[in-house]
Design an enzyme around this catalytic site. Structure first.
Site, PDB file in Angstrom:
ATOM      1  N   ASP A  91      -7.382  -4.432   1.677  1.00 40.30           N
ATOM      2  CA  ASP A  91      -8.376  -3.627   0.967  1.00 40.30           C
ATOM      3  C   ASP A  91      -9.480  -3.293   1.941  1.00 40.30           C
ATOM      4  O   ASP A  91      -9.914  -4.145   2.729  1.00 40.30           O
ATOM      5  CB  ASP A  91      -8.929  -4.366  -0.250  1.00 40.30           C
ATOM      6  N   SER A  92      -9.909  -2.047   1.901  1.00 35.70           N
ATOM      7  CA  SER A  92     -10.903  -1.615   2.877  1.00 35.70           C
ATOM      8  C   SER A  92     -11.826  -0.598   2.243  1.00 35.70           C
ATOM      9  O   SER A  92     -11.559  -0.083   1.166  1.00 35.70           O
ATOM     10  CB  SER A  92     -10.209  -1.020   4.098  1.00 35.70           C
TER      11      SER A  92
ATOM     12  N   SER B 259       0.860  -1.182   0.000  1.00 32.41           N
ATOM     13  CA  SER B 259       0.000   0.000   0.000  1.00 32.41           C
ATOM     14  C   SER B 259       0.890   1.224   0.000  1.00 32.41           C
ATOM     15  O   SER B 259       2.081   1.139   0.316  1.00 32.41           O
ATOM     16  CB  SER B 259      -0.872  -0.005   1.267  1.00 32.41           C
TER      17      SER B 259
ATOM     18  N   GLY C  80     -10.105   9.809   5.048  1.00 31.09           N
ATOM     19  CA  GLY C  80     -11.270   9.305   4.313  1.00 31.09           C
ATOM     20  C   GLY C  80     -12.598   9.717   4.949  1.00 31.09           C
ATOM     21  O   GLY C  80     -12.862  10.892   5.193  1.00 31.09           O
TER      22      GLY C  80
HETATM   23  P1  IMP Z   1      -7.997   1.180  -0.560  1.00 35.88           P
HETATM   24  O1  IMP Z   1      -6.741   1.911  -0.253  1.00 35.88           O
HETATM   25  O2  IMP Z   1      -8.162   0.833  -1.985  1.00 35.88           O
HETATM   26  O3  IMP Z   1      -8.202   0.020   0.359  1.00 35.88           O
HETATM   27  O4  IMP Z   1      -9.160   2.221  -0.282  1.00 35.88           O
HETATM   28  C1  IMP Z   1      -9.709   2.344   0.950  1.00 35.88           C
HETATM   29  C2  IMP Z   1     -10.644   3.562   0.950  1.00 35.88           C
HETATM   30  O5  IMP Z   1     -11.720   3.269   1.839  1.00 35.88           O
HETATM   31  C3  IMP Z   1      -9.947   4.796   1.505  1.00 35.88           C
HETATM   32  O6  IMP Z   1      -9.437   5.612   0.506  1.00 35.88           O
HETATM   33  C4  IMP Z   1     -11.080   5.481   2.246  1.00 35.88           C
HETATM   34  O7  IMP Z   1     -11.844   6.237   1.360  1.00 35.88           O
HETATM   35  C5  IMP Z   1     -11.910   4.306   2.749  1.00 35.88           C
HETATM   36  N1  IMP Z   1     -11.437   3.850   4.071  1.00 35.88           N
HETATM   37  C6  IMP Z   1     -10.864   2.664   4.361  1.00 35.88           C
HETATM   38  N2  IMP Z   1     -10.520   2.605   5.654  1.00 35.88           N
HETATM   39  C7  IMP Z   1     -10.848   3.801   6.173  1.00 35.88           C
HETATM   40  C8  IMP Z   1     -10.700   4.336   7.470  1.00 35.88           C
HETATM   41  O8  IMP Z   1     -10.162   3.729   8.404  1.00 35.88           O
HETATM   42  N3  IMP Z   1     -11.162   5.585   7.623  1.00 35.88           N
HETATM   43  C9  IMP Z   1     -11.740   6.285   6.632  1.00 35.88           C
HETATM   44  N4  IMP Z   1     -11.880   5.848   5.398  1.00 35.88           N
HETATM   45  C10 IMP Z   1     -11.433   4.595   5.158  1.00 35.88           C
END
Ligand code: IMP
Length: 182
Positions: free
Chosen positions: A66-67, A7, A142
């Site tokens: 992934d989140s 990441s 986020g």
């Molecule tokens: P990834 O980096 O593709 O997993 O995208 C994850 C997206 O989900 C982030 O850019 C945020 O928009 C949202 N997200 C995931 N985890 C969090 C968190 O802990 N707080 C706030 N937003 C989150």
């Protein structure tokens, strides 16, 4: 033990380091990023982990994470699209929920970790909550300024880093990962 997180997100790195203090965790250094097009958190986490495996040292563990946020009234959107949903995702989400009483949502985090020997571990963490009427607080990233965890009245951005490191979906997934290792 060394773990490379596939990441570029420093926030995710900080959160993982505090839950896994015995691990030496660094962000992946790679010239490119894979397309996150699996359609599920698990699938995308696996794509990131396998891409990380190509660039990390053989003796290191690699984790793909992934989140995102799933909003009940939006049928689970933005879900896996959370990072790409809008230029200003907080403003868009507040607009989409304008006038709606069902503001339930949950954060989801899925981790896929690959050991140096090729073992694959999968861990999940979730955090239930509601979308606030307006942004509050300055910490986190986020959607944190508009996410109020169940049982709390403050947003995650108001609750702050210490609360998040203990309770977040990512912290829970990391603890589940640590439990699998034990
Ligand atoms: P990834 O980096 O593709 O997993 O995208 C994850 C997206 O989900 C982030 O850019 C945020 O928009 C949202 N997200 C995931 N985890 C969090 C968190 O802990 N707080 C706030 N937003 C989150």
């Amino acid at each position: 033990m060394k773990l490379v997180l596939a990441s570029r997100n420093e926030n995710k790195l900080r959160e993982l380091r505090s839950v896994l203090p015995d691990w030496e965790i660094e962000l992946l250094c790679a010239p490119d990023e894979p397309a996150e097009d699996a359609g599920t958190f698990f699938g995308n986490a696996g794509i990131k982990a396998r891409h990380g495996r190509l660039h990390a040292r053989p003796e290191e563990w690699v984790a793909g994470e992934d989140s995102g946020i799933e909003v009940v009234a939006l049928g689970g959107a933005p879900g896996v699209e959370s990072a790409r949903w809008a230029e200003d995702p907080v403003t868009r989400l507040l607009a989409e929920l304008d006038g709606m009483t069902n503001r339930r949502a949950r954060y989801v985090c899925e981790l896929v970790a690959l050991s140096p020997e090729g073992l694959e571990l999968h861990a999940i963490g979730t955090l239930e909550g509601e979308i606030a009427a307006e942004p509050r607080g300055t910490e986190g990233f986020g959607y944190d300024p508009i996410f109020v965890p169940t049982g709390m009245s403050a947003t995650v951005a108001e609750l702050g880093g210490a609360w998040k490191r203990e309770h977040s979906h990512r912290a829970q997934a990391a603890r589940a990962f640590a439990a699998l290792l034990r």
